[in-house]
Design a protein around this motif. Structure first.
Motif, mmCIF file in Angstrom:
data_model
loop_
_atom_site.group_PDB
_atom_site.id
_atom_site.type_symbol
_atom_site.label_atom_id
_atom_site.label_comp_id
_atom_site.label_asym_id
_atom_site.label_seq_id
_atom_site.Cartn_x
_atom_site.Cartn_y
_atom_site.Cartn_z
ATOM 1 N N ASP A 279 0.789 -1.119 0.013
ATOM 2 C CA ASP A 279 0.016 0.059 0.130
ATOM 3 C C ASP A 279 1.012 1.227 -0.131
ATOM 4 O OD1 ASP A 279 -3.150 0.832 1.364
ATOM 5 O OD2 ASP A 279 -1.613 2.177 1.237
ATOM 6 N N GLU A 280 0.627 2.046 -0.872
ATOM 7 C CA GLU A 280 1.562 3.215 -1.168
ATOM 8 C C GLU A 280 1.650 4.230 0.263
ATOM 9 O OE1 GLU A 280 -1.418 6.188 -3.675
ATOM 10 O OE2 GLU A 280 0.428 5.174 -4.634
ATOM 11 N N ARG A 281 0.592 4.016 1.143
ATOM 12 C CA ARG A 281 0.578 5.057 2.168
ATOM 13 C C ARG A 281 1.259 4.228 3.440
ATOM 14 N NH1 ARG A 281 -5.892 5.353 2.548
ATOM 15 N NH2 ARG A 281 -5.257 3.023 2.285
ATOM 16 N N PHE A 282 0.976 2.996 3.424
ATOM 17 C CA PHE A 282 1.645 2.536 4.830
ATOM 18 C C PHE A 282 2.809 1.373 4.355
ATOM 19 C CE2 PHE A 282 -3.003 3.099 5.159
ATOM 20 C CZ PHE A 282 -3.023 4.039 6.157
ATOM 21 N N ILE A 283 3.604 1.280 5.440
ATOM 22 C CA ILE A 283 4.763 0.204 5.547
ATOM 23 C C ILE A 283 4.074 -0.568 6.504
ATOM 24 C CG2 ILE A 283 6.987 -0.166 6.004
ATOM 25 C CD1 ILE A 283 7.655 2.591 4.895
ATOM 26 N N ARG A 284 4.280 -2.073 6.285
ATOM 27 C CA ARG A 284 3.872 -2.845 7.215
ATOM 28 C C ARG A 284 4.879 -3.323 7.926
ATOM 29 N NH1 ARG A 284 0.447 -8.218 5.726
ATOM 30 N NH2 ARG A 284 0.059 -8.710 7.999
ATOM 31 N N LYS A 285 4.839 -3.423 9.357
ATOM 32 C CA LYS A 285 5.813 -4.097 10.225
ATOM 33 C C LYS A 285 5.245 -5.081 11.095
ATOM 34 C CE LYS A 285 9.637 -1.602 8.978
ATOM 35 N NZ LYS A 285 9.897 -0.153 9.861
ATOM 36 N N GLY A 286 4.848 -6.121 10.638
ATOM 37 C CA GLY A 286 4.201 -7.060 11.425
ATOM 38 C C GLY A 286 2.752 -6.407 11.445
ATOM 39 N N SER A 287 2.199 -6.413 12.454
ATOM 40 C CA SER A 287 0.920 -5.965 12.803
ATOM 41 C C SER A 287 0.929 -4.495 12.977
ATOM 42 C CB SER A 287 -0.030 -6.574 13.931
ATOM 43 O OG SER A 287 0.661 -6.474 15.061
ATOM 44 N N ASP A 288 1.999 -3.652 12.935
ATOM 45 C CA ASP A 288 2.103 -2.264 13.265
ATOM 46 C C ASP A 288 2.079 -1.710 11.666
ATOM 47 O OD1 ASP A 288 2.026 -2.353 15.905
ATOM 48 O OD2 ASP A 288 4.321 -2.484 15.893
ATOM 49 N N LEU A 289 1.526 -0.395 11.486
ATOM 50 C CA LEU A 289 1.638 0.165 10.410
ATOM 51 C C LEU A 289 2.456 1.557 10.660
ATOM 52 C CD1 LEU A 289 -1.965 -0.147 8.951
ATOM 53 C CD2 LEU A 289 0.077 -1.463 8.270
ATOM 54 N N GLU A 290 3.059 1.938 9.478
ATOM 55 C CA GLU A 290 3.849 3.215 9.597
ATOM 56 C C GLU A 290 3.667 4.205 8.419
ATOM 57 O OE1 GLU A 290 8.147 1.481 11.541
ATOM 58 O OE2 GLU A 290 8.004 2.620 9.435
ATOM 59 N N THR A 291 3.260 5.293 8.782
ATOM 60 C CA THR A 291 3.019 6.284 7.659
ATOM 61 C C THR A 291 3.575 7.714 7.779
ATOM 62 O OG1 THR A 291 1.108 7.056 6.165
ATOM 63 C CG2 THR A 291 0.940 7.037 8.561
ATOM 64 N N GLU A 292 3.553 8.494 6.992
ATOM 65 C CA GLU A 292 4.072 9.704 7.019
ATOM 66 C C GLU A 292 3.176 10.921 6.664
ATOM 67 O OE1 GLU A 292 8.906 9.096 6.065
ATOM 68 O OE2 GLU A 292 7.828 10.332 4.907
ATOM 69 N N ILE A 293 3.134 11.712 7.210
ATOM 70 C CA ILE A 293 2.213 13.092 6.938
ATOM 71 C C ILE A 293 3.037 14.418 6.843
ATOM 72 C CG2 ILE A 293 -0.198 12.039 7.329
ATOM 73 C CD1 ILE A 293 -0.152 14.405 9.649
ATOM 74 N N SER A 294 2.826 15.285 5.721
ATOM 75 C CA SER A 294 3.585 16.523 5.906
ATOM 76 C C SER A 294 2.620 17.602 6.113
ATOM 77 C CB SER A 294 4.043 16.491 4.500
ATOM 78 O OG SER A 294 4.933 15.562 4.081
ATOM 79 N N ILE A 295 3.142 18.464 7.195
ATOM 80 C CA ILE A 295 2.593 19.859 7.395
ATOM 81 C C ILE A 295 3.287 20.810 7.152
ATOM 82 C CG2 ILE A 295 0.964 18.508 9.192
ATOM 83 C CD1 ILE A 295 2.726 19.582 11.065
ATOM 84 N N SER A 296 2.600 22.134 7.079
ATOM 85 C CA SER A 296 3.180 23.328 6.866
ATOM 86 C C SER A 296 4.048 23.647 7.983
ATOM 87 C CB SER A 296 2.331 24.268 6.451
ATOM 88 O OG SER A 296 1.354 24.725 7.431
ATOM 89 N N TYR A 297 5.199 24.551 7.919
ATOM 90 C CA TYR A 297 5.733 24.982 9.183
ATOM 91 C C TYR A 297 4.991 25.631 9.918
ATOM 92 C CZ TYR A 297 6.546 29.491 6.931
ATOM 93 O OH TYR A 297 6.542 30.975 6.600
ATOM 94 N N LEU A 298 4.018 26.386 9.529
ATOM 95 C CA LEU A 298 3.231 27.286 10.349
ATOM 96 C C LEU A 298 2.461 26.456 11.175
ATOM 97 C CD1 LEU A 298 1.774 29.917 8.189
ATOM 98 C CD2 LEU A 298 3.355 30.391 10.130
ATOM 99 N N LYS A 299 2.038 25.295 10.667
ATOM 100 C CA LYS A 299 1.007 24.373 11.516
ATOM 101 C C LYS A 299 2.307 23.706 12.337
ATOM 102 C CE LYS A 299 -2.915 22.545 10.108
ATOM 103 N NZ LYS A 299 -3.467 21.484 9.098
ATOM 104 N N ALA A 300 3.214 23.408 12.139
ATOM 105 C CA ALA A 300 3.994 22.837 12.934
ATOM 106 C C ALA A 300 4.416 23.872 14.202
ATOM 107 C CB ALA A 300 5.460 22.701 12.403
ATOM 108 N N VAL A 301 4.416 25.105 13.848
ATOM 109 C CA VAL A 301 4.825 26.385 14.920
ATOM 110 C C VAL A 301 3.666 26.367 15.672
ATOM 111 C CG1 VAL A 301 5.254 28.804 15.114
ATOM 112 C CG2 VAL A 301 6.667 27.186 13.622
ATOM 113 N N LEU A 302 2.466 26.617 14.950
ATOM 114 C CA LEU A 302 1.312 27.084 15.877
ATOM 115 C C LEU A 302 0.436 25.895 16.435
ATOM 116 C CD1 LEU A 302 0.205 29.781 13.240
ATOM 117 C CD2 LEU A 302 1.500 30.112 15.527
ATOM 118 N N GLY A 303 0.599 24.679 15.821
ATOM 119 C CA GLY A 303 -0.153 23.590 16.042
ATOM 120 C C GLY A 303 -1.466 23.463 15.464
ATOM 121 N N GLY A 304 -2.001 22.440 15.733
ATOM 122 C CA GLY A 304 -3.619 22.522 14.730
ATOM 123 C C GLY A 304 -4.220 21.083 14.712
#
Ligand SMILES: [Zn+2]
Ligand SMILES: [Zn+2]
Length: 375
Positions: A279-304
């Motif tokens: 699946d292009e969104r997830f990497i499977r590690k056993g029964s766990d899944l890993e994904t990445e999301i990208s946010i803007s630096y403003l959201k990183a700074v201000l939260g949301g």
């Protein structure tokens, strides 16, 4: 010595007659020239009878027939008829079947044959094998699933073609399952004894009969349904349940759903290989899944609020002010189930921060903040 006789004419068959035709002609001739039916000219009948035997012995044996076709005779070494009194292993059973019932001469048949062929007949059956039952072949199929399909047990219909045992002949290949006859080449012994003469004397060579593979009998009439193969093809459709949380390349076996065995042997199995698509969104590690999301630096700074993909759609989640790039968030129990549907694993979300070119207003504000901080 080998005489040049026209074996084809003796049996009254064409030079390119099939084995079936040769056998048929042979039976016909033998019936016709049986010495018991020619009491008035017995000697001539016996002579004919011998010739018929000899012709059949050669023409029913592909190797000898080939030699005969090429040379016009069969060299001594390759024929059991070389010399005298070596007629032992001929034809007994076929005649019993043949004359025993139909002609009312059952009792003295064996006597006649004994006088004819001597007693070297070697009719011991100890070495005779049976048709070897063999397990059928396994059939391999692949089933492909998407990652979200393995959250729960999933039913899949598999269609494939397999060999089934022919019900008409019970897998034997013989019409009605009983159209066998004694192997004419080895006379039902399953082995062939050949006396070979050489410079050093004569010796007897014994080997498994290649015509019947040592079984001692052959199919006299092929099954009309399966043309003698003992099998018929059938389209098969089965439903299988693939367990939740199945790993990629998981193998499942459905017993007895493969190809039919040989001579009534057990069926092979159906082997299902389960492929779980990446699946292009997830990497499977056993029964766990890993994904990445990208946010803007403003959201990183201000939260949301951020949107996080899961196998069951998006969820929204709040992130605090000052979230650093590379932060990993853990969401419990929304990963994959363990094999068979146990406890679910977790989803790990890594936060990437995109630093893009600021707008004029953002730039102005940022510069104001920077100036204040450095003062
Ligand atoms: Zn045989
Ligand atoms: Zn059949």
């Amino acid at each position: 010595m080998a005489e040049r006789k026209d074996y084809y004419r003796i049996l009254g068959v064409d030079r390119n007659a099939t084995q079936e035709e040769i056998k048929k002609a042979y039976r016909q001739k033998v019936k016709e020239w049986h010495p018991d039916r020619h009491r008035e000219n017995k000697e001539q009948a016996e002579q004919k009878f011998k010739e018929i035997q000899e012709a059949y012995e050669v023409l029913s044996n592909p190797e000898k027939r080939k030699l005969y076709d090429n040379l016009g005779f069969v060299p001594d070494e390759s024929t059991a008829y070389a010399g005298s009194g070596q007629r032992g292993s001929s034809t007994g059973d076929i005649f019993e079947d043949f004359f025993g019932n139909g002609f009312g001469m059952g009792e003295h048949i064996s006597d006649i044959f004994d006088t004819f062929f001597g007693t070297g007949g070697g009719r011991s059956r100890s070495s005779r094998k049976n048709f070897a039952r063999e397990k059928g072949d396994d059939i391999h199929v692949a089933v492909t699933l998407k990652l979200e399909e393995i959250l729960y047990d999933v039913k899949k219909v598999i269609e494939y073609t397999r060999y089934e045992e022919c019900s008409h002949c019970n897998g034997t290949g013989a019409e009605n399952g009983n159209s066998f006859e004694t192997c004419p080449r080895c006379n039902g012994n399953g082995v062939i004894r050949e006396e070979q003469k050489s410079f050093f004397g004569s010796f007897v060579r014994t080997y498994t009969c290649p015509t019947c593979n040592g079984v001692g009998k052959i199919i006299s009439r092929r099954c009309s349904y399966c043309a003698g193969s003992g099998k018929v093809t059938k389209r098969e459709r089965i439903e299988v349940t693939i367990p939740a949380g199945v790993p990629d390349n998981y193998t499942m076996k459905v017993r007895g759903k493969g190809n039919a065995g040989k001579y009534g042997g057990p069926y092979g199995d159906l082997i299902i290989q389960v492929r779980v698509l990446p699946d292009e969104r997830f990497i499977r590690k056993g029964s766990d899944l890993e994904t990445e999301i990208s946010i803007s630096y403003l959201k990183a700074v201000l939260g949301g609020t951020i949107k996080i993909p899961t196998l069951e759609g998006y969820i929204e989640e709040k992130i605090p002010e000052g979230t650093n790039p590379g932060t990993v968030l853990r969401f419990r129990n929304i990963g994959l189930p363990e094999l068979g549907g146990g406890k679910r694993g977790d989803l790990y979300v890594r936060i990437n921060v995109i630093i893009n070119k600021p707008s004029r207003k953002e730039k102005k504000n940022s510069e104001a903040i920077t100036r204040r901080n450095t003062c």
